[in-house]
Write an enzyme that holds these catalytic residues in place. Structure first.
Site, PDB file in Angstrom:
ATOM      1  N   ARG A 132      -7.692 -74.158  96.080  1.00 17.66           N
ATOM      2  CA  ARG A 132      -8.879 -74.244  95.088  1.00 17.66           C
ATOM      3  C   ARG A 132      -8.747 -72.905  94.268  1.00 17.66           C
ATOM      4  O   ARG A 132      -8.495 -71.848  94.596  1.00 17.66           O
ATOM      5  CB  ARG A 132     -10.140 -74.072  95.824  1.00 17.66           C
ATOM      6  CG  ARG A 132     -10.671 -75.497  96.624  1.00 17.66           C
ATOM      7  CD  ARG A 132     -11.973 -75.388  97.169  1.00 17.66           C
ATOM      8  NE  ARG A 132     -12.257 -74.710  98.368  1.00 17.66           N
ATOM      9  CZ  ARG A 132     -12.511 -73.479  98.330  1.00 17.66           C
ATOM     10  NH1 ARG A 132     -13.086 -72.955  97.253  1.00 17.66           N
ATOM     11  NH2 ARG A 132     -12.344 -72.749  99.406  1.00 17.66           N
ATOM     12  N   TYR A 150      -4.410 -80.119  93.441  1.00 18.21           N
ATOM     13  CA  TYR A 150      -4.516 -79.976  94.755  1.00 18.21           C
ATOM     14  C   TYR A 150      -5.995 -80.126  95.445  1.00 18.21           C
ATOM     15  O   TYR A 150      -6.937 -79.609  95.019  1.00 18.21           O
ATOM     16  CB  TYR A 150      -4.184 -78.362  94.990  1.00 18.21           C
ATOM     17  CG  TYR A 150      -3.548 -78.140  96.307  1.00 18.21           C
ATOM     18  CD1 TYR A 150      -2.135 -78.483  96.657  1.00 18.21           C
ATOM     19  CD2 TYR A 150      -4.264 -77.784  97.466  1.00 18.21           C
ATOM     20  CE1 TYR A 150      -1.705 -77.949  97.949  1.00 18.21           C
ATOM     21  CE2 TYR A 150      -4.266 -77.525  98.854  1.00 18.21           C
ATOM     22  CZ  TYR A 150      -2.655 -77.610  98.805  1.00 18.21           C
ATOM     23  OH  TYR A 150      -2.229 -77.431 100.086  1.00 18.21           O
ATOM     24  N   LYS A 157     -15.422 -81.302  97.613  1.00 23.11           N
ATOM     25  CA  LYS A 157     -16.104 -80.225  97.410  1.00 23.11           C
ATOM     26  C   LYS A 157     -16.944 -80.414  95.981  1.00 23.11           C
ATOM     27  O   LYS A 157     -18.179 -80.096  96.088  1.00 23.11           O
ATOM     28  CB  LYS A 157     -15.444 -79.303  97.096  1.00 23.11           C
ATOM     29  CG  LYS A 157     -14.371 -78.928  98.330  1.00 23.11           C
ATOM     30  CD  LYS A 157     -15.307 -78.534  99.511  1.00 23.11           C
ATOM     31  CE  LYS A 157     -14.021 -78.293 100.750  1.00 23.11           C
ATOM     32  NZ  LYS A 157     -14.695 -77.807 101.790  1.00 23.11           N
ATOM     33  N   HIS A 176     -21.545 -77.195 104.071  1.00 23.54           N
ATOM     34  CA  HIS A 176     -20.076 -76.992 104.537  1.00 23.54           C
ATOM     35  C   HIS A 176     -20.077 -76.908 106.153  1.00 23.54           C
ATOM     36  O   HIS A 176     -19.769 -75.632 106.488  1.00 23.54           O
ATOM     37  CB  HIS A 176     -19.717 -75.773 103.885  1.00 23.54           C
ATOM     38  CG  HIS A 176     -18.288 -75.536 103.765  1.00 23.54           C
ATOM     39  ND1 HIS A 176     -17.468 -74.442 103.624  1.00 23.54           N
ATOM     40  CD2 HIS A 176     -17.065 -76.560 103.828  1.00 23.54           C
ATOM     41  CE1 HIS A 176     -16.211 -74.538 103.719  1.00 23.54           C
ATOM     42  NE2 HIS A 176     -15.944 -75.765 103.796  1.00 23.54           N
ATOM     43  N   SER A 209     -14.113 -71.669 104.812  1.00 22.72           N
ATOM     44  CA  SER A 209     -12.790 -72.095 104.565  1.00 22.72           C
ATOM     45  C   SER A 209     -11.860 -71.465 105.384  1.00 22.72           C
ATOM     46  O   SER A 209     -11.535 -70.357 105.447  1.00 22.72           O
ATOM     47  CB  SER A 209     -12.430 -72.268 103.073  1.00 22.72           C
ATOM     48  OG  SER A 209     -13.322 -73.020 102.096  1.00 22.72           O
ATOM     49  N   CYS A 242     -11.643 -70.999 108.649  1.00 23.43           N
ATOM     50  CA  CYS A 242     -12.235 -70.057 109.407  1.00 23.43           C
ATOM     51  C   CYS A 242     -12.559 -71.017 110.915  1.00 23.43           C
ATOM     52  O   CYS A 242     -13.427 -70.546 111.773  1.00 23.43           O
ATOM     53  CB  CYS A 242     -13.588 -69.436 109.176  1.00 23.43           C
ATOM     54  SG  CYS A 242     -13.204 -68.188 107.837  1.00 23.43           S
ATOM     55  N   ASP A 258     -15.892 -81.165 108.274  1.00 21.64           N
ATOM     56  CA  ASP A 258     -15.983 -80.099 106.923  1.00 21.64           C
ATOM     57  C   ASP A 258     -17.372 -80.135 106.282  1.00 21.64           C
ATOM     58  O   ASP A 258     -17.680 -79.047 105.846  1.00 21.64           O
ATOM     59  CB  ASP A 258     -14.974 -80.350 106.074  1.00 21.64           C
ATOM     60  CG  ASP A 258     -14.514 -79.456 105.011  1.00 21.64           C
ATOM     61  OD1 ASP A 258     -14.454 -78.015 105.464  1.00 21.64           O
ATOM     62  OD2 ASP A 258     -14.352 -79.773 104.140  1.00 21.64           O
ATOM     63  N   ARG A 299      -1.642 -78.438 104.448  1.00 21.79           N
ATOM     64  CA  ARG A 299      -2.571 -79.246 104.978  1.00 21.79           C
ATOM     65  C   ARG A 299      -2.164 -80.704 105.584  1.00 21.79           C
ATOM     66  O   ARG A 299      -0.977 -81.240 104.892  1.00 21.79           O
ATOM     67  CB  ARG A 299      -3.689 -79.432 103.794  1.00 21.79           C
ATOM     68  CG  ARG A 299      -4.243 -78.221 103.339  1.00 21.79           C
ATOM     69  CD  ARG A 299      -5.846 -78.075 103.816  1.00 21.79           C
ATOM     70  NE  ARG A 299      -6.242 -76.843 103.155  1.00 21.79           N
ATOM     71  CZ  ARG A 299      -7.569 -76.443 103.860  1.00 21.79           C
ATOM     72  NH1 ARG A 299      -8.353 -77.443 104.620  1.00 21.79           N
ATOM     73  NH2 ARG A 299      -8.150 -75.377 103.637  1.00 21.79           N
TER      74      ARG A 299
HETATM   75  P1  GTP Z   1     -11.291 -75.590 105.699  1.00 21.91           P
HETATM   76  O1  GTP Z   1     -10.558 -76.957 105.811  1.00 21.91           O
HETATM   77  O2  GTP Z   1     -10.780 -74.842 104.870  1.00 21.91           O
HETATM   78  O3  GTP Z   1     -12.761 -75.720 105.452  1.00 21.91           O
HETATM   79  O4  GTP Z   1     -11.041 -74.726 107.273  1.00 21.91           O
HETATM   80  P2  GTP Z   1     -11.736 -74.850 108.727  1.00 21.91           P
HETATM   81  O5  GTP Z   1     -13.022 -73.947 108.756  1.00 21.91           O
HETATM   82  O6  GTP Z   1     -11.706 -76.180 109.136  1.00 21.91           O
HETATM   83  O7  GTP Z   1     -10.516 -73.907 109.611  1.00 21.91           O
HETATM   84  P3  GTP Z   1      -9.641 -74.324 110.616  1.00 21.91           P
HETATM   85  O8  GTP Z   1     -10.430 -74.947 111.888  1.00 21.91           O
HETATM   86  O9  GTP Z   1      -8.732 -75.376 110.134  1.00 21.91           O
HETATM   87  O10 GTP Z   1      -8.828 -73.113 111.014  1.00 21.91           O
HETATM   88  C1  GTP Z   1      -8.224 -72.378 110.194  1.00 21.91           C
HETATM   89  C2  GTP Z   1      -7.496 -71.463 110.903  1.00 21.91           C
HETATM   90  O11 GTP Z   1      -8.051 -70.590 111.833  1.00 21.91           O
HETATM   91  C3  GTP Z   1      -6.259 -71.716 111.592  1.00 21.91           C
HETATM   92  O12 GTP Z   1      -5.020 -71.236 111.374  1.00 21.91           O
HETATM   93  C4  GTP Z   1      -6.793 -71.627 112.930  1.00 21.91           C
HETATM   94  O13 GTP Z   1      -5.466 -71.519 114.072  1.00 21.91           O
HETATM   95  C5  GTP Z   1      -7.640 -70.541 113.164  1.00 21.91           C
HETATM   96  N1  GTP Z   1      -8.627 -70.533 114.010  1.00 21.91           N
HETATM   97  C6  GTP Z   1      -9.380 -71.615 114.331  1.00 21.91           C
HETATM   98  N2  GTP Z   1     -10.378 -71.310 115.448  1.00 21.91           N
HETATM   99  C7  GTP Z   1      -9.949 -70.345 115.872  1.00 21.91           C
HETATM  100  C8  GTP Z   1     -10.278 -69.244 117.056  1.00 21.91           C
HETATM  101  O14 GTP Z   1     -11.097 -69.516 117.595  1.00 21.91           O
HETATM  102  N3  GTP Z   1      -9.800 -67.980 117.227  1.00 21.91           N
HETATM  103  C9  GTP Z   1      -8.868 -67.775 116.333  1.00 21.91           C
HETATM  104  N4  GTP Z   1      -8.468 -66.612 116.523  1.00 21.91           N
HETATM  105  N5  GTP Z   1      -8.451 -68.572 115.226  1.00 21.91           N
HETATM  106  C10 GTP Z   1      -8.883 -69.677 115.098  1.00 21.91           C
HETATM  107  C1  SPV Z   2     -12.068 -75.599 102.092  1.00 20.28           C
HETATM  108  O1  SPV Z   2     -11.085 -74.982 101.219  1.00 20.28           O
HETATM  109  O2  SPV Z   2     -13.040 -75.350 102.541  1.00 20.28           O
HETATM  110  C2  SPV Z   2     -11.467 -76.980 102.364  1.00 20.28           C
HETATM  111  C3  SPV Z   2     -10.147 -77.449 101.660  1.00 20.28           C
HETATM  112  O3  SPV Z   2     -12.030 -77.927 102.961  1.00 20.28           O
HETATM  113  S1  SPV Z   2     -10.331 -77.892  99.866  1.00 20.28           S
HETATM  114  O4  SPV Z   2     -10.706 -79.756 100.137  1.00 20.28           O
HETATM  115  O5  SPV Z   2      -9.119 -77.812  99.208  1.00 20.28           O
HETATM  116  O6  SPV Z   2     -11.398 -77.606  99.402  1.00 20.28           O
HETATM  117 MN    MN Z   3     -14.024 -76.718 103.784  1.00 19.75          MN
END
Ligand code: GTP
Ligand code: SPV
Ligand code: MN
Length: 604
Positions: free
Chosen positions: A69, A210, A219, A239, A261, A263, A286, A378
């Site tokens: 983004r 993207y 979003k 979110h 994002s 996290c 999400d 992704r």
């Molecule tokens: P968006 O799709 O961008 O909104 O992200 P999201 O909040 O769904 O994040 P996602 O679950 O994909 O996690 C992103 C990164 O954080 C990955 O590389 C995970 O491995 C890491 N991660 C997720 N949960 C944990 C956790 O409990 N501990 C640690 N240390 N890392 C974590």
């Molecule tokens: C985020 O960045 O919080 C996502 C990926 O979930 S995107 O759809 O590219 O915004």
């Molecule tokens: Mn997101």
């Protein structure tokens, strides 16, 4: 009530502007989808993966300038600048439309214009919304089919819902005479615009292909435009992941989680508990749309139909359910490719291969010293393919919410978990959330902590102060005993050597269990100045691969550090301006007083 005539008129007008060579109305069928995928492979825009290893799956590689983004090219073009607030880029809508109209003129030359009728939300839900996206990117078309509900059935729902959000998208790479197509067409950064017209409920996106820049249901519609509609209609677009947690007795509760994002939303929403007898199932990973019913309680639906998840770091060890979901029928973007045409990324299972094609389509060996997969690589996969999708995930009436988690990446200060005293205190917690900046957006400040209220900083379609007031107003519609309890969690606290203190992932179920029991008035907590913190005995650590001291460190409240946090929140609150609700300033004052009182007690 909109008419189909109006829809056709809008499409014709956009075609006149963008001058595509032809127009295709998407029907959403299997056959159509296969034709599109075959075409993408034939045009060398997609790589068909090894059918023995990853059936019916495809990899795409973006231009290195178009990988996430673009927050500095994202605009909230409200009529009045003040309505966009201090956190959004604003442009005068008239001026922005003029600039973008110039760019759109002939921008689809030599390309097909696709018209995608899509719906955010399950069929028959009172909250569901229809969008019509026009795009010149087939990558967008095949992804929208996974991420949203598309095609003929949606056109039927349009009759029931009666209106749609027009979403115009062009990658901004016209094939004028003599111009050859490239595998990932996009426009230079200064021509990228991700624009929202909140009064008109209109989305115009130009120059990027993207993720959230281009899949406009996600979003742009389900968050930025939906936040505006939600404020008008007294509901919430957030979110947030939605998970279903079931205890060993078979009782289920539904929990929301707002983390910025990259996290941990996807991971938490499908985690495999390390506690015997407990089960987590997914409603969404999400976005949540939340509303209050006549019983004074909050209910939520997932407006999406798929997961656009961070691939990097995903493995059978960290997220086996995601790994199982993406075994087939999956689109990968910016991952690395093994010599036998399967996908690879850093921290996937197994040893690092000796040779790969990296996300820039270059030869890669470990000695190269670069990342083989982009940190924001992704997967796009239908939610139906998840082995732990909850049976009620498409219930148009939503699920009853018991708890809301907020959190982010905070290396210090913030404990593993603390519970808000009440709704207003919980809104305060959400308002001061901070997190380290991740690769999910393009930035020069990766790793720096920034305030990201309710993980919505890049996704609120209006003034942040009004958004926080809306949270407080939603609470006023009911009372604390009926509203979800609010918790601040932090999986990312580090020790002095910079290692994570908490093992995270499946072990987060131990925190979920405590929350489940708190909602039933059971688990023990200590009242502290910042909120209710679990007693060490009340967190189930049986079999946890962690030193006992680590738990006390994870739950430790350093009052001095928290007073520094208070000062930092004061500075932050100043930036929100006079629309910041007084109630939140009061919460901040009360927090400061509680901390000072506690420190005085300690000094005596
Ligand atoms: P968006 O799709 O961008 O909104 O992200 P999201 O909040 O769904 O994040 P996602 O679950 O994909 O996690 C992103 C990164 O954080 C990955 O590389 C995970 O491995 C890491 N991660 C997720 N949960 C944990 C956790 O409990 N501990 C640690 N240390 N890392 C974590
Ligand atoms: C985020 O960045 O919080 C996502 C990926 O979930 S995107 O759809 O590219 O915004
Ligand atoms: Mn997101």
């Amino acid at each position: 009530m909109i008419s189909f005539q109006e829809l056709n008129q809008w499409v014709d007008k956009m075609a006149e502007l963008c001058q595509p060579k032809d127009i295709h109305f998407m029907d959403g069928s299997e056959e159509e989808n296969q034709r599109f995928l075959d075409q993408l492979v034939a045009e060398k825009k997609a790589l068909l993966l090894n059918p023995q290893k990853r059936p019916n799956s495809y990899a795409f590689f973006s231009d290195p300038s178009d990988v996430a983004r673009v927050e500095n090219r994202t605009f909230i073009a409200s009529l009045h600048k003040d309505d966009a607030g201090p956190t959004n880029n604003w442009m005068d809508p008239k001026e922005l439309k003029e600039t973008m109209t110039e760019l759109y003129k002939g921008s689809m030359k030599g390309r097909t214009m696709y018209v995608i009728p899509f719906m955010m939300g399950p069929f028959g839900s009172p909250l569901s919304k229809i969008g019509i996206q026009i795009t010149d990117s087939l990558y967008v078309v095949v992804n929208m089919r996974i991420m949203t509900r598309v095609g003929r059935d949606v056109m039927k729902e349009l009759e029931r819902i009666g209106s749609f959000v027009p979403c115009l998208h062009s990658v901004g790479y016209p094939l004028n005479d003599g111009v050859e197509d490239v595998s990932w067409p996009s426009a230079p950064i200064e021509h990228k615009f991700i624009s929202h017209f909140p009064e008109e409920k209109l989305i115009w996106s130009y120059g990027s292909g993207y993720g959230g820049n281009a899949l406009l249901g996600k979003k742009c519609l389900a968050l930025r435009i939906a936040t505006v509609i939600a404020k008008e209609e007294m509901w919430m677009a957030e979110h947030m992941l939605i998970l279903k947690l079931t205890n060993p007795e078979g009782i289920s509760k539904y929990i929301l989680g707002a983390f910025p994002s990259a996290c941990g939303k996807t991971n938490l929403s499908m985690l495999v508990p390390t506690l015997p007898g407990w089960k987590v199932e997914t409603i969404g990973d999400d976005i949540a749309w939340i509303w209050m019913k006549d019983d004074g309680r909050l209910y939520a639906i997932n407006p999406e139909a798929g997961f656009f998840g961070v691939a990097r770091g995903t493995s059978y060890r960290t997220n086996p359910n995601a790994m199982m979901a993406i075994r087939k029928n999956t689109i990968f973007t910016n991952v690395a490719i093994t010599d036998d045409l399967d996908v690879w990324w850093e921290d996937i299972d197994g040893p690092t291969p000796d040779h790969l094609m990296d996300w820039k389509k270059e030869d890669w060996t470990p000695s190269k010293g670069t990342l083989a997969a982009h940190p924001n690589c992704r997967f796009s996969v239908s939610a139906k393919q998840s082995p732990v999708i909850a049976k009620e995930w498409e219930d148009p009436q939503g699920v009853l919410i018991s708890a809301i988690l907020v959190g982010g990446r905070r290396p210090s200060t913030i404990p593993l978990i603390h519970e808000a005293f009440n709704w207003s205190h919980g809104v305060f917690m959400g308002s001061m959330m901070g997190s380290e900046i991740t690769a999910a957006s393009i930035s020069n400040d990766y790793g720096k902590v920034r305030r990201d209220p309710f993980a919505m900083l890049p996704f609120i379609g209006y003034h942040l102060g009004d958004y926080l007031k809306h949270w407080l107003d939603m609470g006023k519609l009911s009372n604390d005993s009926l509203l979800p309890k609010i918790y601040y969690v932090n999986w990312f606290r580090k020790d002095d050597s910079g290692s994570y203190l908490w093992p995270g992932f499946g072990h987060n179920s131990r925190v979920l269990k405590w929350i489940f029991e708190r909602c039933d008035g059971k688990a023990q907590a200590n009242v502290t100045p910042i909120g209710n913190v679990p007693t060490e005995e009340s967190i189930d650590i049986r079999g946890l691969p962690m030193k006992a001291e680590a738990l006390s460190e994870l739950l430790y409240i350093d009052n001095k550090k928290w007073l520094e946090e208070v000062e930092s929140i004061k500075v932050y609150y100043e930036t929100i301006g006079n629309k910041l609700p007084n109630q939140l300033k009061l919460e901040l004052q009360k927090l400061e007083q509680r901390l000072l009182y506690e420190m005085e007690k300690e000094n005596k």
